[in-house]
Scaffold this motif. Structure first.
Motif, PDB file in Angstrom:
ATOM      1  N   VAL A 246       0.883  -1.172   0.000  1.00 16.72           N
ATOM      2  CA  VAL A 246       0.000   0.000   0.000  1.00 16.72           C
ATOM      3  C   VAL A 246       0.920   1.221   0.000  1.00 16.72           C
ATOM      4  CG1 VAL A 246      -1.973   1.127   1.069  1.00 16.72           C
ATOM      5  CG2 VAL A 246      -1.624  -1.336   1.388  1.00 16.72           C
ATOM      6  N   GLU A 247       1.099   1.813  -1.167  1.00 19.38           N
ATOM      7  CA  GLU A 247       2.145   2.813  -1.378  1.00 19.38           C
ATOM      8  C   GLU A 247       1.799   3.661  -2.601  1.00 19.38           C
ATOM      9  OE1 GLU A 247       4.961   5.127  -1.414  1.00 19.38           O
ATOM     10  OE2 GLU A 247       5.606   3.519  -0.044  1.00 19.38           O
ATOM     11  N   ASP A 248       1.963   4.979  -2.500  1.00 24.62           N
ATOM     12  CA  ASP A 248       1.585   5.843  -3.627  1.00 24.62           C
ATOM     13  C   ASP A 248       2.760   6.277  -4.494  1.00 24.62           C
ATOM     14  OD1 ASP A 248       2.473   7.443  -1.424  1.00 24.62           O
ATOM     15  OD2 ASP A 248       1.655   9.211  -2.417  1.00 24.62           O
ATOM     16  N   GLU A 249       3.997   5.977  -4.075  1.00 28.45           N
ATOM     17  CA  GLU A 249       5.157   6.380  -4.860  1.00 28.45           C
ATOM     18  C   GLU A 249       5.606   5.236  -5.775  1.00 28.45           C
ATOM     19  OE1 GLU A 249       8.154   7.509  -2.114  1.00 28.45           O
ATOM     20  OE2 GLU A 249       7.045   9.228  -1.328  1.00 28.45           O
ATOM     21  N   PRO A 250       5.619   5.447  -7.101  1.00 27.36           N
ATOM     22  CA  PRO A 250       5.988   4.382  -8.043  1.00 27.36           C
ATOM     23  C   PRO A 250       7.359   3.771  -7.772  1.00 27.36           C
ATOM     24  CG  PRO A 250       4.980   6.207  -9.214  1.00 27.36           C
ATOM     25  CD  PRO A 250       5.178   6.676  -7.806  1.00 27.36           C
ATOM     26  N   LEU A 251       8.353   4.584  -7.447  1.00 26.85           N
ATOM     27  CA  LEU A 251       9.688   4.048  -7.200  1.00 26.85           C
ATOM     28  C   LEU A 251       9.690   3.148  -5.967  1.00 26.85           C
ATOM     29  CD1 LEU A 251      12.682   3.877  -7.868  1.00 26.85           C
ATOM     30  CD2 LEU A 251      13.047   5.976  -6.541  1.00 26.85           C
ATOM     31  N   SER A 252       9.023   3.567  -4.908  1.00 26.89           N
ATOM     32  CA  SER A 252       8.935   2.743  -3.696  1.00 26.89           C
ATOM     33  C   SER A 252       8.180   1.453  -3.971  1.00 26.89           C
ATOM     34  CB  SER A 252       8.253   3.527  -2.576  1.00 26.89           C
ATOM     35  OG  SER A 252       9.017   4.640  -2.195  1.00 26.89           O
ATOM     36  N   GLN A 253       7.149   1.525  -4.815  1.00 29.21           N
ATOM     37  CA  GLN A 253       6.413   0.319  -5.205  1.00 29.21           C
ATOM     38  C   GLN A 253       7.339  -0.675  -5.901  1.00 29.21           C
ATOM     39  OE1 GLN A 253       3.242   1.673  -7.725  1.00 29.21           O
ATOM     40  NE2 GLN A 253       1.948   2.378  -6.048  1.00 29.21           N
ATOM     41  N   GLU A 254       8.157  -0.157  -6.826  1.00 31.70           N
ATOM     42  CA  GLU A 254       9.067  -1.026  -7.587  1.00 31.70           C
ATOM     43  C   GLU A 254      10.103  -1.679  -6.677  1.00 31.70           C
ATOM     44  OE1 GLU A 254      10.828   1.210 -10.731  1.00 31.70           O
ATOM     45  OE2 GLU A 254       8.901   1.782 -11.625  1.00 31.70           O
ATOM     46  N   ILE A 255      10.649  -0.904  -5.751  1.00 32.84           N
ATOM     47  CA  ILE A 255      11.663  -1.451  -4.838  1.00 32.84           C
ATOM     48  C   ILE A 255      11.067  -2.549  -3.970  1.00 32.84           C
ATOM     49  CG2 ILE A 255      13.107  -0.904  -2.842  1.00 32.84           C
ATOM     50  CD1 ILE A 255      13.561   1.874  -4.126  1.00 32.84           C
ATOM     51  N   LEU A 256       9.894  -2.270  -3.386  1.00 36.74           N
ATOM     52  CA  LEU A 256       9.250  -3.275  -2.539  1.00 36.74           C
ATOM     53  C   LEU A 256       8.888  -4.523  -3.344  1.00 36.74           C
ATOM     54  CD1 LEU A 256       6.940  -1.112  -0.246  1.00 36.74           C
ATOM     55  CD2 LEU A 256       8.649  -2.767   0.532  1.00 36.74           C
ATOM     56  N   GLU A 257       8.399  -4.332  -4.554  1.00 35.66           N
ATOM     57  CA  GLU A 257       8.032  -5.474  -5.398  1.00 35.66           C
ATOM     58  C   GLU A 257       9.249  -6.350  -5.692  1.00 35.66           C
ATOM     59  OE1 GLU A 257       5.616  -6.437  -9.551  1.00 35.66           O
ATOM     60  OE2 GLU A 257       6.389  -4.411  -9.173  1.00 35.66           O
ATOM     61  N   SER A 258      10.381  -5.719  -5.989  1.00 36.54           N
ATOM     62  CA  SER A 258      11.597  -6.498  -6.278  1.00 36.54           C
ATOM     63  C   SER A 258      12.100  -7.221  -5.028  1.00 36.54           C
ATOM     64  CB  SER A 258      12.692  -5.586  -6.831  1.00 36.54           C
ATOM     65  OG  SER A 258      13.170  -4.690  -5.851  1.00 36.54           O
ATOM     66  N   TYR A 259      12.005  -6.572  -3.868  1.00 39.60           N
ATOM     67  CA  TYR A 259      12.415  -7.221  -2.610  1.00 39.60           C
ATOM     68  C   TYR A 259      11.532  -8.427  -2.308  1.00 39.60           C
ATOM     69  CZ  TYR A 259      15.442  -3.224  -1.296  1.00 39.60           C
ATOM     70  OH  TYR A 259      16.439  -2.268  -1.240  1.00 39.60           O
ATOM     71  N   ILE A 260      10.227  -8.262  -2.491  1.00 41.24           N
ATOM     72  CA  ILE A 260       9.291  -9.351  -2.200  1.00 41.24           C
ATOM     73  C   ILE A 260       9.537 -10.538  -3.136  1.00 41.24           C
ATOM     74  CG2 ILE A 260       6.838 -10.013  -2.285  1.00 41.24           C
ATOM     75  CD1 ILE A 260       6.228  -7.135  -1.291  1.00 41.24           C
ATOM     76  N   LYS A 261       9.863 -10.274  -4.391  1.00 42.39           N
ATOM     77  CA  LYS A 261      10.139 -11.348  -5.351  1.00 42.39           C
ATOM     78  C   LYS A 261      11.343 -12.186  -4.923  1.00 42.39           C
ATOM     79  CE  LYS A 261       8.084  -9.384  -9.534  1.00 42.39           C
ATOM     80  NZ  LYS A 261       8.339  -8.769 -10.873  1.00 42.39           N
ATOM     81  N   ASP A 262      12.249 -11.571  -4.167  1.00 41.11           N
ATOM     82  CA  ASP A 262      13.428 -12.295  -3.692  1.00 41.11           C
ATOM     83  C   ASP A 262      13.173 -13.048  -2.387  1.00 41.11           C
ATOM     84  OD1 ASP A 262      15.089 -11.643  -5.808  1.00 41.11           O
ATOM     85  OD2 ASP A 262      15.735  -9.750  -4.900  1.00 41.11           O
ATOM     86  N   CYS A 263      11.913 -13.031  -1.905  1.00 36.91           N
ATOM     87  CA  CYS A 263      11.542 -13.752  -0.686  1.00 36.91           C
ATOM     88  C   CYS A 263      10.526 -14.839  -1.063  1.00 36.91           C
ATOM     89  CB  CYS A 263      10.927 -12.812   0.351  1.00 36.91           C
ATOM     90  SG  CYS A 263      12.072 -11.586   1.003  1.00 36.91           S
ATOM     91  N   PRO A 264      10.968 -16.075  -1.243  1.00 39.81           N
ATOM     92  CA  PRO A 264      10.060 -17.133  -1.705  1.00 39.81           C
ATOM     93  C   PRO A 264       8.897 -17.414  -0.759  1.00 39.81           C
ATOM     94  CG  PRO A 264      12.171 -18.039  -0.987  1.00 39.81           C
ATOM     95  CD  PRO A 264      12.337 -16.562  -1.032  1.00 39.81           C
ATOM     96  N   GLN A 265       9.003 -16.986   0.501  1.00 38.34           N
ATOM     97  CA  GLN A 265       7.917 -17.224   1.451  1.00 38.34           C
ATOM     98  C   GLN A 265       6.766 -16.243   1.272  1.00 38.34           C
ATOM     99  OE1 GLN A 265      11.077 -16.523   2.274  1.00 38.34           O
ATOM    100  NE2 GLN A 265      11.889 -17.952   3.812  1.00 38.34           N
ATOM    101  N   LEU A 266       6.985 -15.172   0.498  1.00 39.17           N
ATOM    102  CA  LEU A 266       5.958 -14.147   0.318  1.00 39.17           C
ATOM    103  C   LEU A 266       5.349 -14.221  -1.072  1.00 39.17           C
ATOM    104  CD1 LEU A 266       7.610 -11.001   1.982  1.00 39.17           C
ATOM    105  CD2 LEU A 266       6.082 -12.691   3.024  1.00 39.17           C
ATOM    106  N   GLU A 267       4.053 -14.039  -1.142  1.00 35.32           N
ATOM    107  CA  GLU A 267       3.332 -13.987  -2.411  1.00 35.32           C
ATOM    108  C   GLU A 267       2.652 -12.621  -2.516  1.00 35.32           C
ATOM    109  OE1 GLU A 267      -0.533 -16.004  -4.633  1.00 35.32           O
ATOM    110  OE2 GLU A 267       0.192 -16.838  -2.731  1.00 35.32           O
ATOM    111  N   LEU A 268       3.105 -11.804  -3.445  1.00 33.93           N
ATOM    112  CA  LEU A 268       2.535 -10.474  -3.623  1.00 33.93           C
ATOM    113  C   LEU A 268       1.210 -10.584  -4.368  1.00 33.93           C
ATOM    114  CD1 LEU A 268       2.823  -7.408  -3.313  1.00 33.93           C
ATOM    115  CD2 LEU A 268       4.053  -7.376  -5.494  1.00 33.93           C
TER     116      LEU A 268
END
Length: 234
Positions: free
Chosen positions: A14-36
């Motif tokens: 839950v984030e309104d800044e596109p750059l912050s969204q991209e960073i969080l999305e890439s971090y989550i992809k590197d965590c196999p226990q999390l499903e975005l």
């Protein structure tokens, strides 16, 4: 291997800044226990998503248009676990008061992000207990009485020589003990020494003003040698 790796946990950003969204999305992809499951641009969009699907974890920004993250979280009945992501450290105390798992101050590294995720994953191994069951009591003796004291009841502790004053909302208990000894009995994620004469419950902080902290309408001094540690915790 941690048994939490046997399953995945649903999360949303839950984030309104596109750059912050991209960073969080890439971090989550590197965590196999999390499903975005979704990226929401504001709290109202996230609210609509949660009406349709349950999630286990929110990565929640605070300063957003329409409604900030803290206001929205307060409005939720049964909220998922929350990790706040924000550029504003002044919201930290209020965030933790809402039982947030962690508070990531932008910009944060993947290593710092991973520490938050691991904190969430470690909790999944533990059965949910009521607060009264989770909290261990401390046995203290004062004036021929023995008290079963819950640490969460304490606002702050003041030292006077070989005695301590334990301040609660309704009273003050005086015991014969030193700060150095007593702090070992307290949860280290909630209590912090801020002066040679004071230990505070960081969840009871109302505000900071210069080199003072206000708790229960009382201004307490913050020694310069402890200030950095307090700001790091907050």
């Amino acid at each position: 291997m941690n048994k939490t790796t046997d399953r995945t946990y649903k999360c949303i950003i839950v984030e309104d800044e596109p750059l912050s969204q991209e960073i969080l999305e890439s971090y989550i992809k590197d965590c196999p226990q999390l499903e975005l499951r979704a990226i929401c641009n504001d709290a109202l969009e996230a609210n609509q998503f949660l009406l349709k699907e349950q999630v286990d974890l929110l990565f929640l920004d605070i300063n957003m248009p329409k409604m900030n993250g803290i206001e929205w979280l307060k409005s939720l009945g049964q909220a998922p676990k929350v990790i706040f992501t924000t550029a504003y450290p002044e919201y930290a105390v209020e965030g933790f008061d809402l039982n947030a798992l962690d508070y990531l101050l932008k910009p944060f590294s993947f290593e710092r992000f991973l520490r938050s995720v691991n904190k969430f994953l470690s909790l999944q191994d533990k059965p949910e207990l009521k607060q009264d069951q989770q909290e261990e009591t401390i046995l203290v003796k004062s004036n021929k009485k023995t008290y079963l004291l819950k640490p969460s009841e304490l606002n702050f502790i003041e030292s006077e020589g070989d005695y301590l004053k334990l301040y609660r909302n309704e009273d003050c208990i005086v015991i014969h003990e030193t700060l150095k000894s007593f702090i070992t009995k307290l949860p280290d994620n909630t209590f912090l020494r801020v002066h040679r004469s004071y230990i505070i419950n960081i969840r009871k902080i109302e505000y900071l003003e210069g080199n003072q902290v206000c708790i229960a309408n009382r201004l307490l001094p913050i020694a310069s040698s402890y200030r950095d540690e307090l700001m790091k915790v907050l």
